[in-house]
Design a protein around this motif. Sequence first.
Motif, PDB file in Angstrom:
ATOM      1  N   ALA A 294       0.198  45.870  50.772  1.00  0.00           N
ATOM      2  CA  ALA A 294      -0.105  47.185  50.219  1.00  0.00           C
ATOM      3  C   ALA A 294      -0.346  47.081  48.720  1.00  0.00           C
ATOM      4  O   ALA A 294      -1.260  47.708  48.182  1.00  0.00           O
ATOM      5  CB  ALA A 294       1.040  48.144  50.520  1.00  0.00           C
ATOM      6  N   GLN A 295       0.509  46.299  48.038  1.00  0.00           N
ATOM      7  CA  GLN A 295       0.358  46.159  46.591  1.00  0.00           C
ATOM      8  C   GLN A 295       0.433  44.694  46.205  1.00  0.00           C
ATOM      9  O   GLN A 295       1.476  44.213  45.766  1.00  0.00           O
ATOM     10  CB  GLN A 295       1.453  46.952  45.877  1.00  0.00           C
ATOM     11  CG  GLN A 295       1.296  48.448  46.090  1.00  0.00           C
ATOM     12  CD  GLN A 295       2.215  49.248  45.216  1.00  0.00           C
ATOM     13  OE1 GLN A 295       3.380  48.899  45.057  1.00  0.00           O
ATOM     14  NE2 GLN A 295       1.699  50.323  44.656  1.00  0.00           N
TER      15      GLN A 295
ATOM     16  N   GLU B   7       6.643  44.320  58.270  1.00  0.00           N
ATOM     17  CA  GLU B   7       7.285  44.840  57.056  1.00  0.00           C
ATOM     18  C   GLU B   7       8.218  43.776  56.462  1.00  0.00           C
ATOM     19  O   GLU B   7       8.232  43.550  55.256  1.00  0.00           O
ATOM     20  CB  GLU B   7       8.064  46.121  57.364  1.00  0.00           C
ATOM     21  CG  GLU B   7       7.186  47.326  57.648  1.00  0.00           C
ATOM     22  CD  GLU B   7       6.519  47.288  59.024  1.00  0.00           C
ATOM     23  OE1 GLU B   7       7.059  46.607  59.922  1.00  0.00           O
ATOM     24  OE2 GLU B   7       5.445  47.903  59.202  1.00  0.00           O
TER      25      GLU B   7
ATOM     26  N   HIS C 173       6.332  45.982  37.930  1.00  0.00           N
ATOM     27  CA  HIS C 173       7.717  46.438  37.812  1.00  0.00           C
ATOM     28  C   HIS C 173       8.346  46.731  39.168  1.00  0.00           C
ATOM     29  O   HIS C 173       9.539  46.728  39.306  1.00  0.00           O
ATOM     30  CB  HIS C 173       7.783  47.668  36.920  1.00  0.00           C
ATOM     31  CG  HIS C 173       6.821  48.738  37.333  1.00  0.00           C
ATOM     32  ND1 HIS C 173       5.480  48.637  37.088  1.00  0.00           N
ATOM     33  CD2 HIS C 173       7.006  49.882  38.016  1.00  0.00           C
ATOM     34  CE1 HIS C 173       4.860  49.703  37.586  1.00  0.00           C
ATOM     35  NE2 HIS C 173       5.767  50.470  38.153  1.00  0.00           N
TER      36      HIS C 173
ATOM     37  N   MET D 188       4.255  54.048  39.538  1.00  0.00           N
ATOM     38  CA  MET D 188       4.952  54.310  40.805  1.00  0.00           C
ATOM     39  C   MET D 188       6.425  54.569  40.522  1.00  0.00           C
ATOM     40  O   MET D 188       7.083  53.772  39.871  1.00  0.00           O
ATOM     41  CB  MET D 188       4.797  53.087  41.715  1.00  0.00           C
ATOM     42  CG  MET D 188       5.005  53.406  43.156  1.00  0.00           C
ATOM     43  SD  MET D 188       4.886  51.921  44.152  1.00  0.00           S
ATOM     44  CE  MET D 188       6.498  51.236  43.849  1.00  0.00           C
TER      45      MET D 188
ATOM     46  N   THR E   8      10.715  53.461  45.014  1.00  0.00           N
ATOM     47  CA  THR E   8      10.841  52.066  45.396  1.00  0.00           C
ATOM     48  C   THR E   8      10.384  51.879  46.841  1.00  0.00           C
ATOM     49  O   THR E   8      10.875  52.539  47.745  1.00  0.00           O
ATOM     50  CB  THR E   8      12.316  51.612  45.287  1.00  0.00           C
ATOM     51  OG1 THR E   8      12.720  51.802  43.950  1.00  0.00           O
ATOM     52  CG2 THR E   8      12.450  50.155  45.653  1.00  0.00           C
ATOM     53  N   ARG E   9       9.441  50.994  47.043  1.00  0.00           N
ATOM     54  CA  ARG E   9       8.977  50.722  48.402  1.00  0.00           C
ATOM     55  C   ARG E   9       9.950  49.790  49.089  1.00  0.00           C
ATOM     56  O   ARG E   9      10.541  48.933  48.472  1.00  0.00           O
ATOM     57  CB  ARG E   9       7.604  50.043  48.355  1.00  0.00           C
ATOM     58  CG  ARG E   9       6.504  50.930  47.850  1.00  0.00           C
ATOM     59  CD  ARG E   9       5.242  50.107  47.766  1.00  0.00           C
ATOM     60  NE  ARG E   9       4.880  49.633  49.094  1.00  0.00           N
ATOM     61  CZ  ARG E   9       4.033  50.283  49.886  1.00  0.00           C
ATOM     62  NH1 ARG E   9       3.499  51.409  49.481  1.00  0.00           N
ATOM     63  NH2 ARG E   9       3.733  49.818  51.064  1.00  0.00           N
ATOM     64  N   THR E  10      10.088  49.958  50.392  1.00  0.00           N
ATOM     65  CA  THR E  10      10.976  49.053  51.102  1.00  0.00           C
ATOM     66  C   THR E  10      10.238  47.830  51.611  1.00  0.00           C
ATOM     67  O   THR E  10      10.842  46.851  51.988  1.00  0.00           O
ATOM     68  CB  THR E  10      11.630  49.776  52.292  1.00  0.00           C
ATOM     69  OG1 THR E  10      10.590  50.387  53.048  1.00  0.00           O
ATOM     70  CG2 THR E  10      12.617  50.817  51.823  1.00  0.00           C
ATOM     71  N   HIS E  11       8.920  47.903  51.661  1.00  0.00           N
ATOM     72  CA  HIS E  11       8.154  46.720  52.069  1.00  0.00           C
ATOM     73  C   HIS E  11       6.797  46.764  51.386  1.00  0.00           C
ATOM     74  O   HIS E  11       6.471  47.731  50.692  1.00  0.00           O
ATOM     75  CB  HIS E  11       7.995  46.682  53.588  1.00  0.00           C
ATOM     76  CG  HIS E  11       7.111  47.759  54.124  1.00  0.00           C
ATOM     77  ND1 HIS E  11       5.737  47.646  54.127  1.00  0.00           N
ATOM     78  CD2 HIS E  11       7.392  48.988  54.625  1.00  0.00           C
ATOM     79  CE1 HIS E  11       5.224  48.742  54.639  1.00  0.00           C
ATOM     80  NE2 HIS E  11       6.189  49.581  54.937  1.00  0.00           N
ATOM     81  N   ASN E  12       6.020  45.730  51.577  1.00  0.00           N
ATOM     82  CA  ASN E  12       4.740  45.644  50.874  1.00  0.00           C
ATOM     83  C   ASN E  12       3.606  45.301  51.837  1.00  0.00           C
ATOM     84  O   ASN E  12       2.627  44.683  51.453  1.00  0.00           O
ATOM     85  CB  ASN E  12       4.851  44.595  49.754  1.00  0.00           C
ATOM     86  CG  ASN E  12       3.670  44.643  48.802  1.00  0.00           C
ATOM     87  OD1 ASN E  12       2.980  45.661  48.699  1.00  0.00           O
ATOM     88  ND2 ASN E  12       3.414  43.540  48.127  1.00  0.00           N
TER      89      ASN E  12
ATOM     90  N   ARG F 116      12.779  46.299  43.831  1.00  0.00           N
ATOM     91  CA  ARG F 116      13.129  45.890  45.190  1.00  0.00           C
ATOM     92  C   ARG F 116      14.121  44.741  45.180  1.00  0.00           C
ATOM     93  O   ARG F 116      15.007  44.645  45.996  1.00  0.00           O
ATOM     94  CB  ARG F 116      11.868  45.465  45.942  1.00  0.00           C
ATOM     95  CG  ARG F 116      11.116  46.627  46.496  1.00  0.00           C
ATOM     96  CD  ARG F 116      10.071  46.149  47.465  1.00  0.00           C
ATOM     97  NE  ARG F 116       8.953  45.541  46.766  1.00  0.00           N
ATOM     98  CZ  ARG F 116       8.470  44.346  47.037  1.00  0.00           C
ATOM     99  NH1 ARG F 116       9.008  43.611  47.972  1.00  0.00           N
ATOM    100  NH2 ARG F 116       7.448  43.878  46.382  1.00  0.00           N
TER     101      ARG F 116
ATOM    102  N   SER G 246       6.309  40.943  54.983  1.00  0.00           N
ATOM    103  CA  SER G 246       5.660  41.260  53.703  1.00  0.00           C
ATOM    104  C   SER G 246       6.604  41.029  52.520  1.00  0.00           C
ATOM    105  O   SER G 246       6.157  40.971  51.376  1.00  0.00           O
ATOM    106  CB  SER G 246       5.189  42.718  53.699  1.00  0.00           C
ATOM    107  OG  SER G 246       6.284  43.601  53.536  1.00  0.00           O
ATOM    108  N   ARG G 247       7.906  40.912  52.803  1.00  0.00           N
ATOM    109  CA  ARG G 247       8.877  40.747  51.715  1.00  0.00           C
ATOM    110  C   ARG G 247       9.228  39.280  51.470  1.00  0.00           C
ATOM    111  O   ARG G 247      10.049  38.962  50.614  1.00  0.00           O
ATOM    112  CB  ARG G 247      10.143  41.546  52.040  1.00  0.00           C
ATOM    113  CG  ARG G 247       9.870  43.044  52.202  1.00  0.00           C
ATOM    114  CD  ARG G 247      11.034  43.752  52.866  1.00  0.00           C
ATOM    115  NE  ARG G 247      12.239  43.663  52.078  1.00  0.00           N
ATOM    116  CZ  ARG G 247      13.459  43.917  52.562  1.00  0.00           C
ATOM    117  NH1 ARG G 247      13.609  44.278  53.828  1.00  0.00           N
ATOM    118  NH2 ARG G 247      14.520  43.808  51.801  1.00  0.00           N
TER     119      ARG G 247
END
Lengths: 341, 257
Positions: free
Chosen positions: A139-140, A107, A8, B1, B4-8, A13, A110-111
């Motif tokens: 990270a996820q 960062e 989710h 969670m 909201t994450r801004t990056h991963n 994002r 990663s998107r």
Amino acid sequence: MTIPVLSHQNSARASAPGPALLINSLVKEFKPSKEFAAKNPHRLTEDGLHRAVDGVNLTINRGEVTVLLGANGAGKTTTLACAQGLLKPDGGSVELLGSSPWGASPELRSRVGIMLQDGGLPQHMRPVPLLRHIARMYAQPLDLDALVKRLGIDTFNGTTVRRLSGGQKQRVALAAAIIGQPELLFLDEPTAGLDPQSRSVVFDIISELRDAGVAIVLTTHLLDDAQRIADRVFMIKRGTVVLSGSMAEVLAAGGKNQQTLTFTGGTGLQLVDFLPQAQSDGLVLLEKAAGRYEISGDIKPHHLVALTNYWQKLGAIPTEFTLAPRTLEDIFLELSGNEIR
Amino acid sequence: MTQTRTHNAASPVTRVLAQGLYETLAMLKNGEQLMVNLAFPIMGLLALNYTAFLDPWAERYGISRIDVAVPGVLALCVLSTALSGQGIATGFDRRYGVLRFISTTPLGKSGLILGKVCAVLTMLALQYFVIGALGQLLGWTATVPGVLLSLPTLLLGAACFTSLGLFIAGTVRAEATLAIVNMAWVLLAALGGILLPTDRYPAAIAPLVDALPSAALGNALRGDYIYQDFFLIPHLILLLSALVFSALCVRFFKWSA
């Protein structure tokens, strides 16, 4: 059985405002090969450079699949390499998720998920350990087991990348591109070389990602696939955008009643009588293969009458005769021309 | 969670350690790499211990053969892991587009290089342990000052030859990289002052060989272990070479073939 590959957090994002990718007046020049320069003197700049990308504007929206079309060497890959930060352009600007793609931070990277044309996979690795390694950069990451199962990668995990078939490599490269749950995904020929079952799985995954709000940029030469999956179309020819719009707009371009008539065979079918009339009505005629013709445009009943009268006169009957709405492939061939490059 | 994450991206430490582990395992699983990194140095050490090859030097220095052999074989380990190992692996990764792909993931270019550094250091530690243990069995004695002095020398040598390996891998085709680093490995090991000290070379040639980073590494390690002394000139040569090769890398390295 469908295994969900998305969590989710992705939807959250991906609902951020603004386009995912904005390209403005992009220019990229290369020093041409001697062969290219000799064959295409008219395509060189004053400085003797080949302008592979010449003022391209693109907007890629979230929650949409955008297909980038163009013949080989049209400038698609160069445009995307600039957008991905792999190449520095000579002019114009790129905003990748609101930032500059050159020297992108981890960062930002990663998107963005990227499936490159050549795959970029280490040859000595087996697929699952490789994907597990790539997943560690995030990270996820997505659930690796589910993803591997969904793409059928578990069926050939005993084999190193070097020995995989083209279609198997494609699936591993796709998994590598999406494992980090990107907001923006670049896919280069994701369905090339796939069997029908795998192709269908790839389509399903792309649709799910789109529905979750991911912006997807697709380049492909498989126009049936593009028409099936894409929401928006950009077509590039010689470094410029020659066509853009939603799939519906592009298919309806030039009038609402655009259709394609395809027929094969008949004896000595030269279309002699029919040609002047069709051309004066703005129809486009192509001989797609020896004895196989395609007529596209606003086809009216009297065109069909003229054709059937002609066949009656000859005493011939085609072996194939279909009338269908115009396809993306028809439009592509009209715009890019029939020459092979 | 809920947030909201801004990056991963995973944390930088996680990324670099993951890459280091990955590169180390790749080296350990590759038969050719194992041969060059472990089998050849072990064979070299045994050969130098059981033949009279090093006797002239041993007599001249008043020590045993194995004491001359161990520093040279450790220098050979650096050459294997840093120059051959990373050079060949990076050359083929570049050819298959792996470097290009990796540079688009959160790991990025700097993470990739740091990962390679971790892998080289891990491999060197393993080689140090194996060669040191085998040396002990053959009568070599590791002294505390010798070992402590050798650590900065090995690091400098690793920096120098890793950057040279990456420079070659990043500028020429993968097959050419393979040929160049293998040829360099053989020539430098035999004649470049790695295994054999240069003091019995003709007087006109010895200073030239001594100026090579390979001889500098061999001489510096022999200084560390045999004399328990920090030889300044060889260390300066290694430092300067490392700086020059790194600068060449930064300037000329191409990420895609």
